[in-house]
Design a protein around this motif. Structure first.
Motif, PDB file in Angstrom:
ATOM      1  N   THR A 319       0.825  -1.220   0.000  1.00  0.00           N
ATOM      2  CA  THR A 319       0.000   0.000   0.000  1.00  0.00           C
ATOM      3  C   THR A 319       0.850   1.257   0.000  1.00  0.00           C
ATOM      4  O   THR A 319       0.682   2.152  -0.836  1.00  0.00           O
ATOM      5  N   GLU A 320       1.804   1.363   0.930  1.00  0.00           N
ATOM      6  CA  GLU A 320       2.605   2.586   1.015  1.00  0.00           C
ATOM      7  C   GLU A 320       3.775   2.585   0.034  1.00  0.00           C
ATOM      8  O   GLU A 320       4.415   3.620  -0.135  1.00  0.00           O
ATOM      9  N   ARG A 321       4.043   1.464  -0.577  1.00  0.00           N
ATOM     10  CA  ARG A 321       5.020   1.492  -1.662  1.00  0.00           C
ATOM     11  C   ARG A 321       4.435   2.243  -2.857  1.00  0.00           C
ATOM     12  O   ARG A 321       5.146   2.915  -3.598  1.00  0.00           O
ATOM     13  N   SER A 323       1.770   4.515  -2.593  1.00  0.00           N
ATOM     14  CA  SER A 323       1.450   5.897  -2.229  1.00  0.00           C
ATOM     15  C   SER A 323       1.357   6.025  -0.708  1.00  0.00           C
ATOM     16  O   SER A 323       0.975   5.060  -0.021  1.00  0.00           O
ATOM     17  N   ILE A 324       1.674   7.204  -0.198  1.00  0.00           N
ATOM     18  CA  ILE A 324       1.578   7.458   1.238  1.00  0.00           C
ATOM     19  C   ILE A 324       0.136   7.301   1.700  1.00  0.00           C
ATOM     20  O   ILE A 324      -0.805   7.517   0.917  1.00  0.00           O
ATOM     21  N   PHE A 325      -0.050   6.908   2.936  1.00  0.00           N
ATOM     22  CA  PHE A 325      -1.399   6.765   3.490  1.00  0.00           C
ATOM     23  C   PHE A 325      -2.219   8.033   3.230  1.00  0.00           C
ATOM     24  O   PHE A 325      -1.721   9.156   3.344  1.00  0.00           O
ATOM     25  N   ARG A 330      -3.881   8.255   7.984  1.00  0.00           N
ATOM     26  CA  ARG A 330      -2.456   8.427   8.287  1.00  0.00           C
ATOM     27  C   ARG A 330      -2.297   8.746   9.776  1.00  0.00           C
ATOM     28  O   ARG A 330      -3.107   9.475  10.367  1.00  0.00           O
ATOM     29  N   ARG A 334       2.583  11.509  11.963  1.00  0.00           N
ATOM     30  CA  ARG A 334       3.087  11.792  10.613  1.00  0.00           C
ATOM     31  C   ARG A 334       2.407  13.026  10.008  1.00  0.00           C
ATOM     32  O   ARG A 334       2.958  13.638   9.079  1.00  0.00           O
TER      33      ARG A 334
END
Length: 421
Positions: A319-321, A323-325, A330, A334
Motif C-alpha cells: 500500500t505505502e510502496r 502511495s503514502i497513506f 495516516r 506523521r
C-alpha cells in the motif's frame, strides 16, 4: 417754605414709623408672615393639608372646631407617611440583599471557573509532558522521524499546519477529529471566505458551508511557504513556531479508523471508491470479473469493501510502496510532527466541548466567536469491540503496532480487550 418742607418730611417719617409698628405687631401674633418662602419643605406638606387662617378667630367655637379638625386630620396623614417610609425601607433592604446575593453568586462563579481552569491547565501540562517523554526516548516506542529536526521534514509533509497570521495561531488539522469545525473557525479568523448573502467575510463558524472549508486554497499552510517566501520560508516557519500559539486535536486511534471507514466506505463515495475501494476489492475480495465503474452501481449490487479488507489494506506493505497513506487514516505523528513542533494545546475529541472552550480563551478569541455546535462524529469508543470482532487477533496486534506511536504520544490506553479477545 423751609418750615412747610420740614413738616412734610416729619409727617412722612412718622407715617413710615407707624406702618412699621403695625407690621411688627401683626408678625408677632401670627397674622402676617414676612418670610413665607423660607418655610421648610416638610412643613409645606402639612400646610397643604392644614391651611393657616389669616384672620383672628372671633369666637371660641371656631377655635375649638379648628382644633378638632386639626387633631382628627393629623393621624390620618401621619399613617400613610409612616407606611410609605416603611415600604421604602423594605424595598431598599430587598435591593441590598439581592445585590449582595448577586455579588456572592458572581464570586462563586469566578471561583468555579478558576477551579476548572486550573484543572484544565494541569491536564494540558500532563498531555504535553507525555509527548516530551515519548519523543525523548523515555518510552520504549520507536517510530520513524522521532529524532529528526524540523528542518528535515519535507515541505509536502507540512501541508496540515494551517497558519493564521492575524491572530498568531497555527492549527494542525487531523481528519476525523472535528477538523471540519476547526477549519470553519480558522476561516472566520482569517476572513478567507466571503459570504454570498452579505458580501463580507463570514463571522459565524456555524454559517460557513462545511463542504467549502476543505478547499485547500482557503488556508495558508507551511507547505505553501516556499511558493510565497522562497528561501526565507524555513526561517519564517521557525519564527512562527516560536511565537505563535500551536494546537491540534486527537482521538483514540482505533476509533478514528472506524470513523474513517464508516465515512468513506460505508456509503457511496465516488472518489474514495475509485482511488481506494476498488483497489481493496480487487486485491482482497472474491469478486469475479470487472468491478462496477461507480460507487453507486457497486453499492446497488451489494459490492463494497468490508472493514476487514480495509484493515488488510492498511497492513499490506504494498500500500505505502504505491502511495503514502491517505490523510484520513495516516497516523497523527506523521501529520502533525509532535516531536518537532512544541504544541501549546493538545485537545481531545473525547473532551471536545470543554477543550474547545478552554482553547478559545487561550487564543483570546472567545469574544469573537463560538465553536460550532453542529453535528458531532457519532462513532463511539464502545463500538470498538464489535467492529474488531471479525478481525483476527494477529491482524489486530499488527494494526496496534502500526498506530502504537499515536496511542503512546497522546496518552490513550492500550486496547487490551481488543488485542486479546
Amino acid at each position: 417754605m423751609g418750615t412747610w418742607r420740614g413738616l412734610r418730611v416729619a409727617f412722612i417719617l412718622g407715617s413710615l414709623f407707624m406702618i412699621l409698628l403695625i407690621i411688627v405687631y401683626w408678625d408677632d401674633v401670627g397674622g402676617f408672615n414676612l418670610y413665607p418662602l423660607q418655610e421648610p419643605k416638610h412643613e409645606s406638606r402639612h400646610s397643604n393639608s392644614h391651611p393657616q387662617t389669616t384672620a383672628r378667630p372671633s369666637h371660641s367655637t371656631t377655635t375649638s372646631r379648628a382644633q378638632t379638625n386639626s387633631s382628627s386630620t393629623a393621624p390620618a396623614t401621619a399613617a400613610p407617611e409612616e407606611t410609605r417610609g416603611s415600604a421604602e425601607e423594605h424595598i431598599e433592604e430587598e435591593g441590598k440583599e439581592k445585590q449582595e446575593q448577586g455579588k456572592e453568586e458572581t464570586r462563586e462563579d469566578e471561583k468555579v471557573e478558576r477551579s476548572h481552569t486550573a484543572v484544565d491547565d494541569r491536564e494540558q501540562e500532563a498531555r504535553k509532558q507525555r509527548i516530551l517523554d515519548v519523543c525523548s526516548g523515555m518510552d520504549t516506542v520507536e517510530f520513524p522521524g522521532r529524532t529528526r529536526a524540523f528542518e528535515q521534514i519535507p515541505n509536502r509533509e507540512l501541508d496540515h499546519l494551517i497558519v493564521d497570521d492575524t491572530h498568531q495561531i497555527i492549527y494542525c488539522y487531523v481528519p476525523k477529529v472535528a477538523c471540519t469545525n476547526w477549519k470553519r473557525v480558522m476561516v472566520v479568523l482569517s476572513q478567507s471566505l466571503i459570504s454570498p448573502s452579505s458580501g463580507k467575510p463570514y463571522t459565524d463558524p456555524e454559517a460557513v458551508p462545511p463542504d467549502l472549508v476543505h478547499n485547500s486554497s482557503l488556508h495558508l499552510t507551511f507547505a505553501k511557504f516556499w511558493r510565497h517566501y522562497g528561501s526565507l520560508s524555513r526561517h519564517l516557519m521557525a519564527l512562527k513556531l516560536k511565537h505563535y500559539t500551536k494546537f491540534l486535536f486527537v482521538r483514540d486511534p482505533f476509533v478514528r479508523l472506524i470513523s474513517a471507514f464508516r465515512n468513506k466506505f460505508g456509503r457511496p463515495n465516488e472518489d474514495f471508491y475509485k482511488q481506494f475501494g476498488s483497489v481493496m476489492l480487487r486485491r482482497y475480495s472474491n469478486v469475479s470479473g470487472s468491478l462496477p465503474e461507480t460507487a453507486a452501481e457497486a453499492f446497488a449490487a451489494g459490492i463494497k469493501p468490508t472493514f476487514q479488507q480495509f484493515i488488510t489494506y492498511l497492513l499490506d506493505p504494498e500500500t505505502e510502496r504505491e502511495s503514502i497513506f491517505n490523510e484520513h487514516w495516516r497516523q497523527v505523528y506523521r501529520l502533525c510532527h509532535p516531536c518537532q513542533v512544541k504544541y501549546d494545546f493538545i485537545g481531545r475529541l473525547e473532551t471536545l466541548d470543554t477543550d474547545a472552550e478552554h482553547l478559545l480563551k487561550l487564543l483570546e478569541v472567545d469574544d469573537l466567536l463560538r465553536f460550532p455546535l453542529g453535528a458531532r462524529n457519532r462513532t463511539a469508543a464502545s463500538w470498538e469491540r464489535d467492529w474488531f470482532a471479525q478481525i483476527p487477533i494477529t491482524m489486530r496486534r499488527e494494526l496496534y503496532k502500526l498506530y502504537e506511536p499515536d496511542f503512546e504520544l497522546f496518552g490513550y490506553p492500550k486496547p487490551d480487550s481488543t488485542l486479546h479477545q
